[in-house]
Design a protein around this motif. Structure first.
Motif, PDB file in Angstrom:
ATOM      1  N   ARG A 231       0.828  -1.211   0.000  1.00  0.00           N
ATOM      2  CA  ARG A 231       0.000   0.000   0.000  1.00  0.00           C
ATOM      3  C   ARG A 231       0.861   1.259   0.000  1.00  0.00           C
ATOM      4  NH1 ARG A 231      -3.240  -2.953   3.525  1.00  0.00           N
ATOM      5  NH2 ARG A 231      -2.247  -2.011   5.330  1.00  0.00           N
ATOM      6  N   ASN A 232       1.987   1.230   0.699  1.00  0.00           N
ATOM      7  CA  ASN A 232       2.854   2.405   0.831  1.00  0.00           C
ATOM      8  C   ASN A 232       3.865   2.547  -0.307  1.00  0.00           C
ATOM      9  OD1 ASN A 232       1.615   3.138   3.232  1.00  0.00           O
ATOM     10  ND2 ASN A 232       3.052   1.947   4.470  1.00  0.00           N
ATOM     11  N   ALA A 233       3.948   1.563  -1.170  1.00  0.00           N
ATOM     12  CA  ALA A 233       4.930   1.603  -2.249  1.00  0.00           C
ATOM     13  C   ALA A 233       4.556   2.667  -3.276  1.00  0.00           C
ATOM     14  CB  ALA A 233       5.021   0.233  -2.918  1.00  0.00           C
ATOM     15  N   SER A 234       5.573   3.271  -3.881  1.00  0.00           N
ATOM     16  CA  SER A 234       5.365   4.274  -4.925  1.00  0.00           C
ATOM     17  C   SER A 234       5.883   3.727  -6.250  1.00  0.00           C
ATOM     18  CB  SER A 234       6.139   5.548  -4.594  1.00  0.00           C
ATOM     19  OG  SER A 234       5.654   6.113  -3.400  1.00  0.00           O
ATOM     20  N   PRO A 235       5.281   4.134  -7.350  1.00  0.00           N
ATOM     21  CA  PRO A 235       5.773   3.690  -8.661  1.00  0.00           C
ATOM     22  C   PRO A 235       7.204   4.171  -8.906  1.00  0.00           C
ATOM     23  CG  PRO A 235       3.580   4.644  -8.861  1.00  0.00           C
ATOM     24  CD  PRO A 235       4.061   4.917  -7.464  1.00  0.00           C
ATOM     25  N   PHE A 236       7.958   3.366  -9.628  1.00  0.00           N
ATOM     26  CA  PHE A 236       9.353   3.675  -9.933  1.00  0.00           C
ATOM     27  C   PHE A 236       9.484   5.064 -10.549  1.00  0.00           C
ATOM     28  CE2 PHE A 236      12.933   3.649 -12.904  1.00  0.00           C
ATOM     29  CZ  PHE A 236      13.969   3.259 -12.071  1.00  0.00           C
TER      30      PHE A 236
ATOM     31  N   ASP B 156       7.693   7.651 -10.210  1.00  0.00           N
ATOM     32  CA  ASP B 156       7.467   8.723  -9.247  1.00  0.00           C
ATOM     33  C   ASP B 156       8.679   8.940  -8.351  1.00  0.00           C
ATOM     34  OD1 ASP B 156       4.961   8.871 -10.310  1.00  0.00           O
ATOM     35  OD2 ASP B 156       3.916   8.086  -8.531  1.00  0.00           O
ATOM     36  N   VAL B 157       9.370   7.858  -8.023  1.00  0.00           N
ATOM     37  CA  VAL B 157      10.509   7.942  -7.109  1.00  0.00           C
ATOM     38  C   VAL B 157      11.777   8.378  -7.849  1.00  0.00           C
ATOM     39  CG1 VAL B 157      11.950   6.651  -5.490  1.00  0.00           C
ATOM     40  CG2 VAL B 157       9.504   6.165  -5.639  1.00  0.00           C
ATOM     41  N   PHE B 158      11.958   7.880  -9.087  1.00  0.00           N
ATOM     42  CA  PHE B 158      13.151   8.188  -9.881  1.00  0.00           C
ATOM     43  C   PHE B 158      12.740   8.732 -11.257  1.00  0.00           C
ATOM     44  CE2 PHE B 158      14.239   4.561  -7.114  1.00  0.00           C
ATOM     45  CZ  PHE B 158      15.277   5.120  -6.390  1.00  0.00           C
ATOM     46  N   PRO B 159      12.160   9.937 -11.321  1.00  0.00           N
ATOM     47  CA  PRO B 159      11.622  10.417 -12.607  1.00  0.00           C
ATOM     48  C   PRO B 159      12.681  10.561 -13.703  1.00  0.00           C
ATOM     49  CG  PRO B 159      11.547  12.153 -10.947  1.00  0.00           C
ATOM     50  CD  PRO B 159      11.953  10.891 -10.247  1.00  0.00           C
ATOM     51  N   TYR B 160      13.864  11.060 -13.365  1.00  0.00           N
ATOM     52  CA  TYR B 160      14.893  11.252 -14.386  1.00  0.00           C
ATOM     53  C   TYR B 160      15.394   9.921 -14.921  1.00  0.00           C
ATOM     54  CZ  TYR B 160      14.842  16.065 -12.831  1.00  0.00           C
ATOM     55  OH  TYR B 160      14.439  17.328 -12.512  1.00  0.00           O
TER      56      TYR B 160
END
Length: 106
Positions: free
Chosen positions: A41-46, A48-52
């Motif tokens: 539930r707390n995980a974020s999409p890749f 979103d976390v590493f946009p560059y």
């Protein structure tokens, strides 16, 4: 928690040689706990976390763009002409292109 696909390989609980990693690799990551429902539930999409980094991966896929890409066209040629070029083996379309370039003065 996401359900595993019926044919998906189940994770190994113990080290087995010949899987593409060493015992040292296994020991280095074997203390990672399995994810809980809360972890998912707390995980974020890749992206979103590493946009560059995500953008650089997206851009690097596929062939590089050509300066002068070829155009696909429909062209009717006599069957004996096509047979003669095909008899020369692979690259027959490129050979036709080269002859047309010379004829067009390119």
């Amino acid at each position: 928690m996401a359900k595993a696909k019926p044919n998906a390989a189940k994770p190994e609980k113990e080290f087995k040689a010949g899987k593409g990693f060493t015992k040292e690799d296994w020991d280095a990551v074997s203390d990672n706990p399995e994810w809980t429902e809360e972890d998912f539930r707390n995980a974020s999409p890749f992206a979103d976390v590493f946009p560059y980094l995500a953008e650089s991966i997206r851009r690097s896929r596929g062939r590089p763009a050509l300066d002068n890409p070829k155009k696909q066209v429909t062209l009717r040629l006599d069957s004996d002409v096509v047979a003669r070029f095909r008899a020369g083996g692979p690259g027959w379309q490129s050979r036709i292109n080269e002859i047309l370039r010379k004829a067009a003065g390119l």
